[in-house]
Design an enzyme around this catalytic site. Structure first.
Site, PDB file in Angstrom:
ATOM      1  N   HIS A  87       0.823  -1.214   0.000  1.00 16.36           N
ATOM      2  CA  HIS A  87       0.000   0.000   0.000  1.00 16.36           C
ATOM      3  C   HIS A  87       0.859   1.268   0.000  1.00 16.36           C
ATOM      4  O   HIS A  87       0.488   2.291   0.581  1.00 16.36           O
ATOM      5  CB  HIS A  87      -0.961   0.022   1.194  1.00 16.36           C
ATOM      6  CG  HIS A  87      -1.918  -1.127   1.228  1.00 16.36           C
ATOM      7  ND1 HIS A  87      -3.100  -1.128   0.508  1.00 16.36           N
ATOM      8  CD2 HIS A  87      -1.860  -2.321   1.867  1.00 16.36           C
ATOM      9  CE1 HIS A  87      -3.731  -2.278   0.724  1.00 16.36           C
ATOM     10  NE2 HIS A  87      -3.002  -3.013   1.528  1.00 16.36           N
ATOM     11  N   ASN A 160     -10.255  -3.322   1.830  1.00 12.47           N
ATOM     12  CA  ASN A 160      -9.872  -3.314   0.419  1.00 12.47           C
ATOM     13  C   ASN A 160     -11.102  -3.065  -0.435  1.00 12.47           C
ATOM     14  O   ASN A 160     -12.232  -3.066   0.070  1.00 12.47           O
ATOM     15  CB  ASN A 160      -9.234  -4.651   0.009  1.00 12.47           C
ATOM     16  CG  ASN A 160      -7.783  -4.779   0.443  1.00 12.47           C
ATOM     17  OD1 ASN A 160      -7.105  -3.786   0.663  1.00 12.47           O
ATOM     18  ND2 ASN A 160      -7.323  -6.007   0.575  1.00 12.47           N
TER      19      ASN A 160
END
Length: 595
Positions: A87, A160
Site C-alpha cells: 500500500h 480493500n
C-alpha cells in the site's frame, strides 16, 4: 474534517514569554501563511538568505561551523521515511461520518448509537503491490482504510475494494507479497515478467476468486471515488447486554462503480486517482459512501459451515447476501483535502487492532496476524510514538493517560505525572463495557501446526462470479487481461496448473484461456500437488499433503479448515436472546455471491 492536535493533547500549561506559548501547536503551524513567517534554522534562529554558505575565503572550502548549511543538508538527507511495504502508493482526504440508522440493538459503539451522531474521519486509498512512484491505474487491489475518530477512541476500518483476498493462511502473506514485487535477479515487475506471479497462483488454488476479480473489471477501478470497500474479515459486534453477532462491513460508493479497461489505462496519468479525488473535493463534488453490515449469529455461522462449507473465518470466502442481507448504519463524506500531504496522508497509520467498545476481532487467522503486523510496521516506519502525530491522535473528551513514555519523537510525554501505577497520585479507571469472557470463546487445546486444505466448495464463489456476475463482455475482458498477463510468464507449467485451477471454477473459463494462451492445461487439480495448500480433492495419498510435508511430520490437515463447526461456540453464544431474527439479518436485498 482535518485532524487537529489542539483538542485535548496540546501542552498549554508552559510559561508564556512575550505573549507566546512555550509550545506551539500543529494547527497554528498548519494554518500560518508564508507571508507571516521568517526564514530560520531548525532551532529558530533567523537567517538572511537560504542560499548563502560560509567558506574559507571567496574561493576556499566550506566551513564545518556553518550550521545553517549542515542543518539544511542533513535534514534533506533524511526527508523520506520508509515507504509502506504494501500500500505504498496512495492518497486520501478528510470528512465526516454520520449515523443514519442506529445499530444500538446489536452494537454498543457510540458512533452507531443514535441517528445523526457524527465523528470526523480520515480515509486513505492505495494500490497494494506498487511502489510509492507506481501508476494509479495499475491492475491491483485497492486499499480502502477509514479512521473513525469516535468519542470512545479511534476505530480503524482497514479494508480493500474486494470482498476477498488471495490467501487465508497468515504465514503466506510475506511470500505472496514478494511475488507481487520486483524479481530479485532481473528487478522487473510482473508487467514484464509474470513468472513469480503465476507460479504463486498456480500453487495456491484458494486464491482463484481474488485473481478472477483482479483480472476482471474491478482490477482497475476508475479512480477511488467509484469503488466499494470491504473489510473482508469477520468481526464481532457486541451490544450493551453483552450479546454478540459476527459481522462483515461494507462501504458502498454512492457514486456507483466504474472501471478502466487494460487498453485504456495507458491513456491516464500516473497520479490519475489522486488528481481525480483532490479535484473533485476542491470543486465541491464531495464523494460519499454508505456503511452497511452483514450479520449472523454463532449458531448460523456453525450451520453455514456444516451445510454450505462457507467458513466465516476464511478471507477467501464471502457471505451470501441473499441469506445475510446488508443493513445500513450510516454514511461518510469526504469534504476536505489534506493541507499537507506528508503530515496528513503519508504519516496516517491504520491498524485493525484499533477497535472501540462494541467491535471485537474474530478468530479469523489472517485478521489475528494483522492485529500484530500493522502496529509493528508503524513503529518501524513512523516511530514508536506514531499515535501522537496529529493525524493519528484520538479526539476523546476525557484526558488520556498511560505509562508509555519516552522513545523517538515523544511530543506529549505526560508531564511530571508518575510513570507507574502510583498510590501517591492515582490515575482514574473506567469500567470495562464489554465482558470479554463472554464475547470471546474458551480455546483450550493442544498446539497444532495448521495449513488449510483446498476443497470443492472453495470454487463455488468464483464459479458464481463467472456464471452469475460477469456478463459476456466482462468474461471476454477477463480472459483477455489474464492471457495477456500470462504471456509474460516464462514457466509454462505454472500456466498449465493455473488453467487446471480455473477448470474447477468453470470448464468454459479454462477452455477460453487455453485458446487465448495456446497452452493446454491439466484436466483439474485432482492429479496435482501444491506447494502452498493441502489438496482435499485428490484420492492419491501422495498428493494430499503440501510439498515438503510428509505423512508423519507436519501433515496436519483439518477437515473443517479452521471453520466454526457445530458446537464450537459456548451454548450461551449459540442461542443468546436479542440477536436472532429479522432485526439482525434485516436489510437491503443483496447480490449474488456477496458481490
Amino acid at each position: 474534517m482535518a485532524p487537529s492536535a489542539s483538542n485535548n493533547n496540546s501542552s498549554s500549561s508552559g510559561s508564556a514569554m512575550n505573549g507566546t506559548d512555550t509550545f506551539k501547536s500543529y494547527t497554528d503551524d498548519r494554518d500560518t501563511k508564508s507571508q507571516q513567517t521568517i526564514y530560520t534554522t531548525s532551532n529558530g534562529v533567523p537567517m538572511p538568505h537560504p542560499y548563502e554558505t560560509q567558506r574559507a575565503g571567496p574561493n576556499g572550502p566550506l566551513l564545518l561551523q556553518d550550521f545553517h548549511l549542515i542543518d539544511l543538508i542533513s535534514h534533506f538527507d533524511r526527508e523520506r521515511i520508509p515507504e509502506r511495504v504494501v500500500h505504498a502508493k496512495g492518497g486520501g482526504a478528510h470528512g465526516v461520518f454520520t449515523c443514519t440508522k442506529p445499530l444500538d440493538d446489536i452494537c454498543m459503539a457510540d458512533m452507531f448509537s443514535t441517528q445523526g451522531k457524527q465523528c470526523p474521519v480520515t480515509v486513505r486509498f492505495s494500490t497494494v503491490g506498487g511502489e510509492s512512484g507506481s501508476h494509479d491505474c495499475a491492475r491491483d487491489p485497492r486499499g480502502f482504510s477509514v479512521k473513525f475518530r469516535t468519542e470512545e477512541g479511534n476505530w480503524d476500518n482497514v479494508a480493500n475494494n474486494t470482498p476477498v483476498f488471495f490467501l487465508r493462511d497468515p504465514a503466506k502473506f510475506p511470500h505472496f507479497i514478494h511475488t507481487q514485487k520486483r524479481d530479485p535477479s532481473t528487478h522487473l515487475t510482473h508487467a514484464d515478467d509474470s513468472t513469480m506471479f503465476w507460479d504463486y497462483a498456480s500453487q495456491n488454488p484458494e486464491s482463484a476468486h481474488q485473481f478472477m476479480i483482479l483480472m476482471g473489471d474491478r482490477g482497475i477501478p476508475d479512480g477511488w471515488r467509484f469503488m466499494h470497500g470491504y473489510t473482508g474479515h469477520t468481526v464481532k459486534l457486541v451490544n450493551k447486554a453483552g450479546d454478540w453477532v459476527y459481522a462483515q462491513i461494507h462501504m458502498k460508493s454512492k457514486q456507483g462503480t466504474k472501471f478502466i479497461t487494460q487498453e485504456d489505462s495507458f491513456n491516464y496519468g500516473p497520479d490519475y486517482a489522486q488528481k481525480d479525488l483532490y479535484t473533485a473535493i476542491e470543486n465541491g463534488d464531495y464523494p460519499k459512501w454508505t456503511v452497511e453490515v452483514q450479520t449472523m449469529t454463532a449458531k448460523e455461522a456453525e450451520e453455514l459451515w456444516e451445510k454450505q462449507r462457507i467458513n466465516v473465518f476464511d478471507l477467501t470466502h464471502v457471505w451470501p447476501q441473499g441469506q445475510f442481507p446488508r443493513r445500513e448504519v450510516g454514511e461518510f463524506v469526504l469534504n476536505e483535502n489534506a493541507v499537507n500531504y506528508f503530515a496528513e496522508i503519508e504519516q496516517v497509520a491504520f491498524n485493525p487492532a484499533h477497535l472501540v467498545p462494541g467491535i471485537e476481532p474474530s478468530a479469523d487467522p489472517v485478521l489475528q496476524s494483522r492485529l500484530f503486523s500493522y502496529p509493528d510496521a508503524h513503529r518501524h516506519r513512523v516511530g514508536v510514538n506514531y499515535q501522537q502525530l496529529p493525524v493519528n491522535s484520538s479526539r476523546t473528551s476525557y484526558k488520556m493517560a498511560n505509562f508509555q513514555r519516552d522513545g523517538n519523537m515523544a511530543f506529549y510525554n505526560q508531564g511530571s505525572r508518575p510513570n507507574y501505577l502510583s498510590s501517591i497520585e492515582p490515575i482514574q479507571f473506567k469500567d470495562r463495557s464489554v465482558d470479554l469472557d463472554k464475547v470471546h470463546g474458551q480455546f483450550i487445546s493442544e498446539a497444532v501446526t495448521f495449513l488449510s486444505t483446498v476443497m470443492p466448495e472453495d470454487f463455488n464463489a468464483p464459479r458464481a462470479l463467472w456464471e452469475k456476475v460477469f456478463d459476456d463482455g466482462a468474461k471476454e475482458r477477463l480472459v483477455k487481461n489474464m492471457s495477456g498477463h500470462m504471456a509474460n510468464c516464462k514457466l509454462e507449467e505454472a500456466i498449465k496448473r493455473q488453467i487446471a485451477i480455473f477448470r474447477e471454477v468453470s470448464d468454459d473459463l479454462a477452455t477460453r484461456l487455453e485458446k487465448a494462451t495456446g497452452i493446454k492445461g491439466y484436466d483439474g487439480i485432482s492429479e496435482l500437488r501444491f506447494n502452498g495448500s493441502h489438496n482435499g480433492m485428490t484420492k492419491e495419498s501422495k498428493l494430499k499433503n503440501a510439498n515438503g510435508m510428509s505423512n508423519k511430520v507436519g501433515s496436519v490437515s483439518f477437515g473443517n479448515n479452521g471453520a466454526p463447526m457445530n458446537g464450537t461456540h459456548k451454548q450461551e453464544s449459540r442461542s443468546h436472546p436479542g440477536t436472532e431474527g429479522p432485526r439482525v439479518n434485516g436489510g437491503t436485498n443483496g447480490h449474488a455471491n456477496g458481490h
